[in-house]
Write an enzyme that holds these catalytic residues in place. Sequence first.
Site, PDB file in Angstrom:
ATOM      1  N   LYS A 296       1.779   2.032  -8.411  1.00  0.00           N
ATOM      2  CA  LYS A 296       2.230   0.987  -9.335  1.00  0.00           C
ATOM      3  C   LYS A 296       2.893   1.587 -10.573  1.00  0.00           C
ATOM      4  CE  LYS A 296      -1.066  -2.362  -7.571  1.00  0.00           C
ATOM      5  NZ  LYS A 296      -1.450  -1.531  -6.415  1.00  0.00           N
TER       6      LYS A 296
ATOM      7  N   LYS B  25      -3.083  -7.213 -11.988  1.00  0.00           N
ATOM      8  CA  LYS B  25      -3.624  -6.415 -10.890  1.00  0.00           C
ATOM      9  C   LYS B  25      -4.179  -5.091 -11.402  1.00  0.00           C
ATOM     10  CE  LYS B  25       1.212  -5.322  -9.747  1.00  0.00           C
ATOM     11  NZ  LYS B  25       2.242  -5.398  -8.683  1.00  0.00           N
TER      12      LYS B  25
ATOM     13  N   ARG C  18       9.787  -4.815   1.807  1.00  0.00           N
ATOM     14  CA  ARG C  18       9.454  -3.402   1.947  1.00  0.00           C
ATOM     15  C   ARG C  18      10.709  -2.673   2.407  1.00  0.00           C
ATOM     16  NH1 ARG C  18       5.048  -0.425   3.001  1.00  0.00           N
ATOM     17  NH2 ARG C  18       4.337  -1.413   1.051  1.00  0.00           N
TER      18      ARG C  18
ATOM     19  N   ARG D 194       7.809  -9.612   3.537  1.00  0.00           N
ATOM     20  CA  ARG D 194       6.490 -10.157   3.820  1.00  0.00           C
ATOM     21  C   ARG D 194       6.403 -11.498   3.101  1.00  0.00           C
ATOM     22  NH1 ARG D 194       4.574  -4.923   2.524  1.00  0.00           N
ATOM     23  NH2 ARG D 194       5.672  -5.260   0.587  1.00  0.00           N
TER      24      ARG D 194
ATOM     25  N   ARG E  32       0.561 -14.313  -2.289  1.00  0.00           N
ATOM     26  CA  ARG E  32       0.763 -12.921  -1.927  1.00  0.00           C
ATOM     27  C   ARG E  32       1.458 -12.816  -0.568  1.00  0.00           C
ATOM     28  NH1 ARG E  32      -5.291 -11.053  -2.015  1.00  0.00           N
ATOM     29  NH2 ARG E  32      -5.371 -13.042  -0.887  1.00  0.00           N
TER      30      ARG E  32
ATOM     31  N   ASP F 113       8.579  -1.592  -2.776  1.00  0.00           N
ATOM     32  CA  ASP F 113       8.304  -3.030  -2.750  1.00  0.00           C
ATOM     33  C   ASP F 113       9.220  -3.702  -3.749  1.00  0.00           C
ATOM     34  OD1 ASP F 113       6.402  -2.626  -0.849  1.00  0.00           O
ATOM     35  OD2 ASP F 113       4.682  -2.988  -2.155  1.00  0.00           O
TER      36      ASP F 113
ATOM     37  N   GLU G  89       6.614  -1.772  -6.766  1.00  0.00           N
ATOM     38  CA  GLU G  89       5.756  -0.650  -6.411  1.00  0.00           C
ATOM     39  C   GLU G  89       6.571   0.401  -5.661  1.00  0.00           C
ATOM     40  OE1 GLU G  89       2.018  -1.372  -4.510  1.00  0.00           O
ATOM     41  OE2 GLU G  89       1.586  -3.157  -5.702  1.00  0.00           O
TER      42      GLU G  89
ATOM     43  N   ASN H 241       5.504   3.072  -2.846  1.00  0.00           N
ATOM     44  CA  ASN H 241       4.404   3.452  -1.958  1.00  0.00           C
ATOM     45  C   ASN H 241       4.672   4.831  -1.362  1.00  0.00           C
ATOM     46  OD1 ASN H 241       2.643   0.776  -1.445  1.00  0.00           O
ATOM     47  ND2 ASN H 241       4.796   0.234  -1.726  1.00  0.00           N
TER      48      ASN H 241
END
Length: 322
Positions: A126, A161, A211, A226, A234, A274, A282, A284
């Site tokens: 993050k 978060k 993604r 997603r 979410r 993301d 984000e 990843n």
Amino acid sequence: MVLDIVVVMDPIGTIKIAKDSTFAMLLEAQRRGHRLHYVRPGGLWLRDGVAMATTAALTVRDDPAGWHELGTPSRRALGSGDVVLMRTDPPVDAEYIHDTQILGIAQQAGAMVVNDPRGLRDMNEKLTALEFPQCCPPTLVSRDPAALKAFVAEHGEAVLKTLDGMGGRSIFRARHGDPNTNVILETLTGGGLHLAMAQRYIPEISAGDKRILLVDGVAVDYCLARVPQGDEFRGNLAAGGRGEGRPLSERDRWIAAQVGPEMRRRGMVFVGLDVIGDYLTEVNVTSPTCIRELDAQYGLNIAGQLFDAIEARCRQPEPAPR
């Protein structure tokens, strides 16, 4: 060039092969004639300064009735000729950090580690996005519940978060005036002891949390959106989101071009970005997924692109000693 592919992953007997990106990598490595070695859970260790692994020879097949066979466990020193795929899921806790330190010693002995162990330690998924502020929505990271609450009031609506969650866990949507905001912030910060993140809510989440995969700094041409389902905000697949492939937009490509060269420089060979709407949320680096879904929807071979990059790096001459 035949390589020894040493995979550090969650227990292979429990994976869902239709969605598991590590499994896609293993299938591709085997197809290319590389030797596969499965590290038993907890199987990284040191002996007299040498990085060691307890491994078993691995054979894989794309069959849900039985997708792997393991040989007899043995001890193996990690070094030149080895490519180590570090693919265990977060949390990035003390045990994970210690494993990356062992892999750093393997790297010094000549092993190629994907992704680079220093990056795995340093790059919180993050916080790393905030190294590219031109790509991100307004964001505050703080231990101060009052400051985080003021951020919610400033923007009207925000996502709150922890810094170490995955799969959509511990993510909250809060509106200004929501009576639950105080308790959410108390919980996330542990009463002001732990850092939490607040990001301006991005309404485009309704169209999906995209993604984007980077292979050695270069974006794959398609992303997996997603899409949240029902009354869920979410989009994470683990939270019930539906995966929908899409070509990259111009903005997606711009974000990838901002982030990709730095990822390549830092040895992060396989990375997932993301992106919600026009914003990076984000980066990843631990165990990015979505290879299998994108391959199936578009006839791609993303693991093939990855192994092209790995083999090219392995062919590069060692830098001359200084």
